[in-house]
Write an enzyme that holds these catalytic residues in place. Structure first.
Site, PDB file in Angstrom:
ATOM      1  N   ARG A  17      44.186  35.569  14.415  1.00  0.00           N
ATOM      2  CA  ARG A  17      43.012  35.835  15.247  1.00  0.00           C
ATOM      3  C   ARG A  17      42.077  34.634  15.320  1.00  0.00           C
ATOM      4  NH1 ARG A  17      41.486  41.303  13.293  1.00  0.00           N
ATOM      5  NH2 ARG A  17      40.058  40.158  11.973  1.00  0.00           N
ATOM      6  N   TYR A  33      26.628  34.204  39.936  1.00  0.00           N
ATOM      7  CA  TYR A  33      27.846  34.978  40.202  1.00  0.00           C
ATOM      8  C   TYR A  33      27.517  36.485  40.223  1.00  0.00           C
ATOM      9  CZ  TYR A  33      32.705  36.359  39.057  1.00  0.00           C
ATOM     10  OH  TYR A  33      33.954  36.917  39.032  1.00  0.00           O
ATOM     11  N   ASP A  69      26.077  28.709  33.498  1.00  0.00           N
ATOM     12  CA  ASP A  69      27.454  28.908  33.946  1.00  0.00           C
ATOM     13  C   ASP A  69      27.869  27.615  34.638  1.00  0.00           C
ATOM     14  OD1 ASP A  69      29.775  29.457  35.425  1.00  0.00           O
ATOM     15  OD2 ASP A  69      29.263  31.573  35.644  1.00  0.00           O
ATOM     16  N   LYS A 102      39.286  28.782  37.019  1.00  0.00           N
ATOM     17  CA  LYS A 102      39.088  28.045  38.264  1.00  0.00           C
ATOM     18  C   LYS A 102      39.693  26.639  38.140  1.00  0.00           C
ATOM     19  CE  LYS A 102      36.796  31.667  39.850  1.00  0.00           C
ATOM     20  NZ  LYS A 102      35.411  31.947  39.528  1.00  0.00           N
TER      21      LYS A 102
HETATM   22  C1  PLP Z   1      34.971  33.196  38.897  1.00  0.00           C
HETATM   23  C2  PLP Z   1      33.693  32.998  38.220  1.00  0.00           C
HETATM   24  C3  PLP Z   1      33.421  33.642  37.009  1.00  0.00           C
HETATM   25  C4  PLP Z   1      34.341  34.659  36.411  1.00  0.00           C
HETATM   26  O1  PLP Z   1      35.560  34.145  36.006  1.00  0.00           O
HETATM   27  P1  PLP Z   1      36.818  35.107  35.783  1.00  0.00           P
HETATM   28  O2  PLP Z   1      37.721  34.316  34.935  1.00  0.00           O
HETATM   29  O3  PLP Z   1      37.340  35.411  37.151  1.00  0.00           O
HETATM   30  O4  PLP Z   1      36.297  36.334  35.094  1.00  0.00           O
HETATM   31  C5  PLP Z   1      32.213  33.375  36.394  1.00  0.00           C
HETATM   32  N1  PLP Z   1      31.319  32.531  36.939  1.00  0.00           N
HETATM   33  C6  PLP Z   1      31.554  31.889  38.098  1.00  0.00           C
HETATM   34  C7  PLP Z   1      30.531  30.966  38.645  1.00  0.00           C
HETATM   35  C8  PLP Z   1      32.738  32.110  38.777  1.00  0.00           C
HETATM   36  O5  PLP Z   1      32.937  31.511  39.951  1.00  0.00           O
END
Ligand code: PLP
Length: 403
Positions: free
Chosen positions: A60, A113, A184, A209
């Protein structure tokens, strides 16, 4: 001389030589149990772990693949430690759980987001954490702080409209009030901007992404520098027990190795499309921070070293009823959520996701494009012909009205 980040991201986390040789890539190390050679080794590892060293005594805690990815993310974000979660959204929730307590208050920039709104109204509310929004400026942030405020959550550039925030100015406010600033950083990944260097306490991102880069992975990362923030994240991560698999960490590391080659191509092609769209009669507004006409262009130039393949634009009010014609006529842009892979994508933006944003001023329908790594000329021609189809629908409608 310190090496460039691009170089470090290739070098970091390489597997050690064994008997004089090693594979280029770190192996996928799948394990639940870690074995120890004798009791002394077991006790030593447990003592080191208890003393705060990043030593693992159980699967873990991650394995060699996780460690390699963590080293790479620390490099990318300028962090001391990075924790992994099963998605970008899980990284956001985990950070909130780690840094907030019942009775506290969180201020959220209104450009974030969209699922964060649901999270604030759901888990946070249920957990006794209240929230409010600010418009992204340091002045509005300072005005909205209450005695209960503990954390400020923001995104720059923001989702869908790519509004750029003055992170050093926000950090000056959070520091003065002893609040956490959480950014973020999915848009910039750390290659284009490092929130921790601009004064944020936590930089999190969806590796889903651009870091993954191939649309075959869901993974989140939380990066931090300060020991007390790291300790809080580590405790909640242990308690949640929500670990990520070695296969996914392997894919993220593989994507990361080519990030510095991919991003400039996405950015160059997106800028070409943004310029073309900006000059088109059916387009009302283009949202792309590398465009000189973007309201936050100067701020973007100050704090970022590049852009990516994401852009939004709005149709004129007249053309807006044919937004689906545009989307369906595109042949190189598939319809799909998410972005950051090698492929081009298109999505009609639900206006309920924009109404939160104080910077939203378009009258017409908004479309988001993710500009992929296909040839720029083919992408331009595809968008051109889809706009011609919209023009044809408009002309027909006008004819019907006049006969
Ligand atoms: C896509 C995205 C997320 C979430 O990511 P996931 O892996 O799809 O949960 C969070 N913040 C931003 C700015 C995003 O574009």
């Amino acid at each position: 001389m310190a090496r460039h980040q691009n170089t470090q991201l290739i070098q970091v986390g390489k597997a050690d030589f064994v008997d004089g040789q090693a594979a280029v890539n770190v192996p996928v190390e799948r394990t639940s149990t870690v074995r120890f050679v004798d009791s002394a080794a077991w006790q030593q590892a447990n003592a080191a772990r208890a003393a705060g060293a990043g030593v693992r005594t159980y699967g873990r805690h991650g394995g060699a693949t996780h460690t390699a990815l963590e080293s790479a993310l620390n490099e990318l974000e300028g962090a001391e430690r990075t924790f992994f979660c099963s998605s970008g959204l899980a990284a956001i929730t985990t950070t909130f759980l780690a840094l907030l307590r019942p009775g506290e208050h969180i201020l959220i920039a209104d450009n974030v987001y969209a699922p964060v709104h649901r999270l604030a109204q759901g888990i946070l509310k249920k957990w006794g954490v209240s929230h409010a929004y600010f418009n992204g400026s340091a002045a509005d942030l300072a005005a909205k702080i209450t005695p209960e405020t503990r954390l400020v959550y923001a995104e720059s550039p923001g989702s869908l409209l790519y509004t750029v925030l003055d992170i050093p100015a926000l950090a000056a406010v959070t520091r003065a009030h002893d609040l956490y600033l959480v950014l973020d950083n999915t848009w910039a990944t750390g290659a284009l901007m490092q929130p921790l260097s601009l004064g944020a306490d936590v930089s999190l991102q969806a590796l889903t992404k651009y870091v993954g880069g191939h649309s075959d992975l869901l993974l989140g990362a939380i990066s931090a520098k300060a020991p007390q923030v790291i300790a809080a994240l580590e405790h909640v991560q242990e308690d949640l027990g929500s670990v990520v698999g070695a296969d996914d960490t392997y894919l993220a590391l593989r994507g990361l190795r080519t990030l510095s080659a991919r991003l400039p191509v996405h950015a160059k092609q997106a800028l070409a499309l943004a310029n073309f769209l900006e000059g088109h009669a059916l387009v009302e507004q283009v949202y792309y921070p590398a465009l000189a006409s973007h309201p936050d262009h100067a701020l973007w130039r100050r704090d970022f070293v590049g852009a990516n393949g994401l852009l939004s634009f709005s149709f004129t009010e007249q053309a807006s009823e044919f937004v689906e014609v545009f989307i369906d006529r595109l042949s190189l842009f598939d319809i799909g959520a998410s972005w950051g892979g090698y492929e081009s994508l298109v999505l009609a933006v639900d206006s309920s996701r924009l109404d939160y944003q104080s910077a939203f001023d378009a009258q017409g329908a908004v479309v988001r494009l993710h500009v992929g790594l296909e040839h720029e000329q083919d992408l331009l021609e595809d968008v051109q012909q889809a706009l011609l189809a919209v023009q044809a629908h408009l002309t027909n409608k006008f004819k019907e009205l006049t006969v």
